[in-house]
Design an enzyme around this catalytic site. Structure first.
Site, short mmCIF file in Angstrom:
data_model
loop_
_atom_site.label_atom_id
_atom_site.label_comp_id
_atom_site.label_asym_id
_atom_site.label_seq_id
_atom_site.Cartn_x
_atom_site.Cartn_y
_atom_site.Cartn_z
N ILE A 167 0.95 -1.05 -0.04
CA ILE A 167 -0.21 0.00 -0.08
C ILE A 167 0.92 1.09 0.18
CG2 ILE A 167 -1.96 -0.90 1.05
CD1 ILE A 167 -1.12 -0.03 3.87
N GLY A 168 2.11 1.23 0.10
CA GLY A 168 2.95 2.32 0.28
C GLY A 168 4.63 2.05 0.01
N GLY A 205 8.62 4.17 0.76
CA GLY A 205 9.40 5.22 1.26
C GLY A 205 10.69 4.99 1.02
N GLY A 206 11.49 6.06 1.57
CA GLY A 206 13.09 5.98 1.04
C GLY A 206 13.61 4.83 1.57
N MET A 207 13.32 4.27 2.88
CA MET A 207 13.97 3.05 3.65
C MET A 207 13.14 1.64 3.38
SD MET A 207 15.59 5.14 6.86
CE MET A 207 15.73 3.31 7.74
N VAL A 238 5.56 -0.30 2.85
CA VAL A 238 4.48 -0.57 3.88
C VAL A 238 3.28 -1.62 3.15
CG1 VAL A 238 2.50 0.47 5.20
CG2 VAL A 238 4.72 1.49 4.73
N LYS A 296 5.42 -2.18 8.31
CA LYS A 296 6.30 -1.52 7.66
C LYS A 296 7.58 -2.40 7.51
CE LYS A 296 7.05 2.98 7.94
NZ LYS A 296 7.55 4.36 8.64
N ASP A 313 9.89 15.66 11.31
CA ASP A 313 9.68 15.49 10.03
C ASP A 313 8.08 15.80 9.81
OD1 ASP A 313 10.32 15.20 7.27
OD2 ASP A 313 10.12 13.21 7.19
#
Length: 677
Positions: free
Chosen positions: A18-19, A21-23, A26, A41, A135
């Site tokens: 579903i997603g 990111g940089g690291m 998800v 995650k 952040d």
């Protein structure tokens, strides 16, 4: 490597991605142990063998594992299995605030402030646990389908200590604070700055600073004044404009010092948006030249006779500042060797700016000259006013000390006229007794006499009526009788719902607060604080004149347990009148209810907000059709009650089957009726 259908930790079945990111990536997963959907995650494979990345990943889980707050995405579990490092979190069914802003272009002031309040509440909980997010940006704020706001992705959060916290993490440069852009220390006030930028974007649909490179944008955060959001949206009231500006001050000391202060002003802006109550520190006034007193001069002379060591010993704060300065200077020297060409440009820009400021400080200050001129002008004006008042009191300017004529009497933010017309009595119904005294006595100069009202259902010490009535005029010093509820009926009503409230809390639900007698702004704040969503506010007539201009009905009754984010519609009284409404019903099945399937037997009830039952039936067929006329309230609630069986799951290893229990479910749906001509 993660594959759809695999089970992690012997309980989390991966359903879909579903997603990313940089690291990390998800995934949506099902927790078979607790029979619920979760978000997992997973650290990307290319980082799993790097201890530094693995450590950062674990720090995220440790930072937020202890935070349980309705405005923070909760962390349930953390682990590693066969080289897979994962964090199990609450699954939020919704979209990011970034996508929400893009979808709506920009948000209304009320919606933006309400979202900011919820984000600030989440940050307050984190800060109270010594956790700084570092952040904050719309991409890291989730909005559920029910309207609940949750802060997520504490990926670069750290546990704060009493020592200075340093970090070279730039985060997302459009939202980063000046101190973070410089690579300096960051604290709770850095999160407040980033939330201010986020509020700016919600209100205007754009970020305040843009540029071709991250360094160019960072320089703007450090150097350029924040443009006022009213330049891009002239509907923003002054209180909200100044809240944004205060959040985004360059110096952390000039911002809100904690989330609680920010929340207080945000709530107040919902009630009195056009009132100028936000206190901003003017850098020019703060740095203006003034004449030192003899005592201050003596202290300076004494300090000149002390050695540096003695001064440090007498002033531990100075010692800390010097240590911090030395630390930052050494750190910057060491770090500068590693910076790329763009970052060298950033620090060269800062150095050139400092040299320019040094040259400017040796020239006469224009502000000092203006200060002297303003002081002279102010003195002349004060003298003129004194002469005018003395002259009027002596009858030199047509005034008189007799009771005839009209003498201006300063009253709060306006000038009322006493004499034949008297002072207009303000409306304090719905306010607390203390607030009423402040308005009537302190602002208007009336005497206040308190009387009990034993029949009203309002909360204790709430003003339910006054005599003379609001809007009438009375002489300054006249007595106003204020009738307040003794709370007996309110307490009795609350007691009957105590068991229901406790049951609701244990089921993860919230209890609908009492909105009757509140202003529309106060009702919105009350719902936000309770974790609910304010729906429509419809004007309607109401026979109780004490509720004119206040909320007189709510779509779901006080004390009812409901799910977080449930929409509550309200009615605002316009005073007594005879108005009727109609409703052409087409009631769909409660498909939003948990475990509902077509064909189930459902009890359907339609009740108006004034307590009239229009429909009560049990059916398996939807939609239900019906026409209702002569309704005496503009809103109502449809309630669905049905019994359903929970899904069953079988453990492939043990063969144990779980689920299959029967539960009764209740779904509520607010409706608005049409006014009859």
């Amino acid at each position: 490597m993660i594959k759809i259908g695999m089970v992690i930790g012997d309980r989390y079945e991966v359903l879909e991605k579903i997603g990313t990111g940089g690291m990390s990536d998800v995934y949506k997963a099902k927790d078979h142990k607790l029979n619920r959907l979760v978000a997992v995650k997973v650290l990307k494979q290319e980082f799993s063998e790097n201890e530094n990345f693995v450590s950062k990943f674990r720090v995220e889980a440790q930072s937020t594992a202890g935070l349980m707050h309705p405005n923070i995405v909760n962390v349930y579990d953390v682990g590693d299995e066969d080289g897979i490092n994962y964090i199990v979190m609450e699954l939020v069914d919704g979209i990011t605030l970034k996508k929400y802003i893009e979808k709506k272009v920009r948000l209304s002031v009320k919606e933006a402030v309400s979202i900011a309040i919820q984000v600030a509440m989440g940050l307050e909980a984190a800060h109270n646990n010594n956790i700084i997010h570092r952040d904050i940006k719309p991409q890291n704020i989730m909005i559920s389908k029910e309207g609940k706001v949750k802060v997520t992705d504490f990926g670069i959060a750290k546990a704060a200590t009493s020592n200075t916290i340093t970090s070279n993490v730039m985060g997302s440069v459009h939202y980063t604070s000046p101190e973070q852009a410089r690579g300096g220390y960051s604290d709770a006030k850095s999160d407040i700055y980033s939330l201010g930028i986020t509020l700016f974007e919600m209100l205007t649909g754009r970020v305040p600073f843009n540029g071709d490179t991250t360094v160019a944008i960072a320089i703007k955060h450090i150097q350029e004044e924040l443009p006022s959001p009213t330049e891009f949206n002239d509907e923003i009231p002054i209180s909200v404009e100044k809240i944004v500006l205060k959040c985004c001050q360059k110096s952390p000391d000039r911002r809100y010092q904690n989330a609680a202060e920010l929340i207080s002003d945000l709530k107040r802006s919902l009630i009195t948006p056009d009132k100028d109550f936000v206190s901003l520190v003017d850098p020019d006034e703060e740095g203006a030249t003034r004449v030192a007193s003899e005592e201050e001069m003596e202290n300076v002379r004494d300090s000149d006779r002390l050695s540096d060591t003695e001064q440090m010993r007498l002033n531990p704060d100075a010692a800390k500042d010097r240590e911090r300065s030395d630390y930052d200077r050494d750190k910057k020297k060491s770090a500068r060797r590693e910076y790329d060409e763009e970052e060298d440009d950033l620090y060269e820009y800062d150095n050139n700016r400092d040299r320019r400021r040094t040259r400017q400080s040796n020239t006469p200050s224009r502000i000092e000259k203006m200060t002297i001129i303003m002081a002279i002008v102010s003195a002349v004006l004060v003298g003129f006013i004194v002469i005018l008042l003395l002259g009027r009191s002596m009858g030199l300017f047509g005034g008189s000390d007799s009771s005839e004529g009209e003498t201006p009497v300063l009253s709060g933010d306006e000038i009322s006229v006493s004499g034949d017309d008297g002072i207009q009595i303000p409306d304090v119904v719905g306010k607390t007794y203390a607030e009423a005294v402040s308005i009537l006595h302190d602002d208007k100069g009336f005497k206040v006499e308190k009387a009990e009202d034993t029949a009203n259902t309002a909360a204790k010490d709430t003003v339910v009526s006054i005599s003379p009535k609001a809007g009438e005029r009375a002489e300054s010093g006249a007595t106003i009788t204020v009738y307040v509820s003794n709370g007996a009926n309110a307490a009795s009503a609350a007691a009957t719902t105590a068991t229901t409230v406790e049951t609701a809390k244990s089921d993860g639900q919230v209890t609908v607060p009492n909105l009757i007698g509140l202003s529309s702004e106060e009702a919105v704040i009350t719902l936000v604080e309770a974790g609910l969503t304010a729906g429509s506010i419809v004007e309607t007539s109401h026979e109780d004149t004490n509720l004119t201009g206040l909320i007189c009905a709510q779509s779901i009754a006080f004390g009812t347990p409901v799910s977080e984010g449930t929409i509550i519609n309200m009615e605002l009284s316009t005073g007594p009148a005879s108005v009727t409404y109609s409703y052409n019903a087409s009631i769909d099945a409660p498909s939003e209810g948990e475990n509902y399937t077509p064909g189930l037997s459902v009890k359907v009830t339609l009740v108006t907000s004034d307590g009239t039952t229009l429909l009560s039936t049990t059916t398996t067929d939807f939609p239900l059709q019906g026409t209702y006329k002569g309704i005496t309230a503009p809103t109502g609630t449809i309630t669905f009650v049905y019994t359903a069986t929970t899904p069953t799951t079988t453990d492939p290893e043990t063969g144990e089957t779980t689920g299959g229990e029967s539960h009764e479910y209740t779904v509520t749906r607010a409706v608005t009726f049409t006014q009859e001509s």
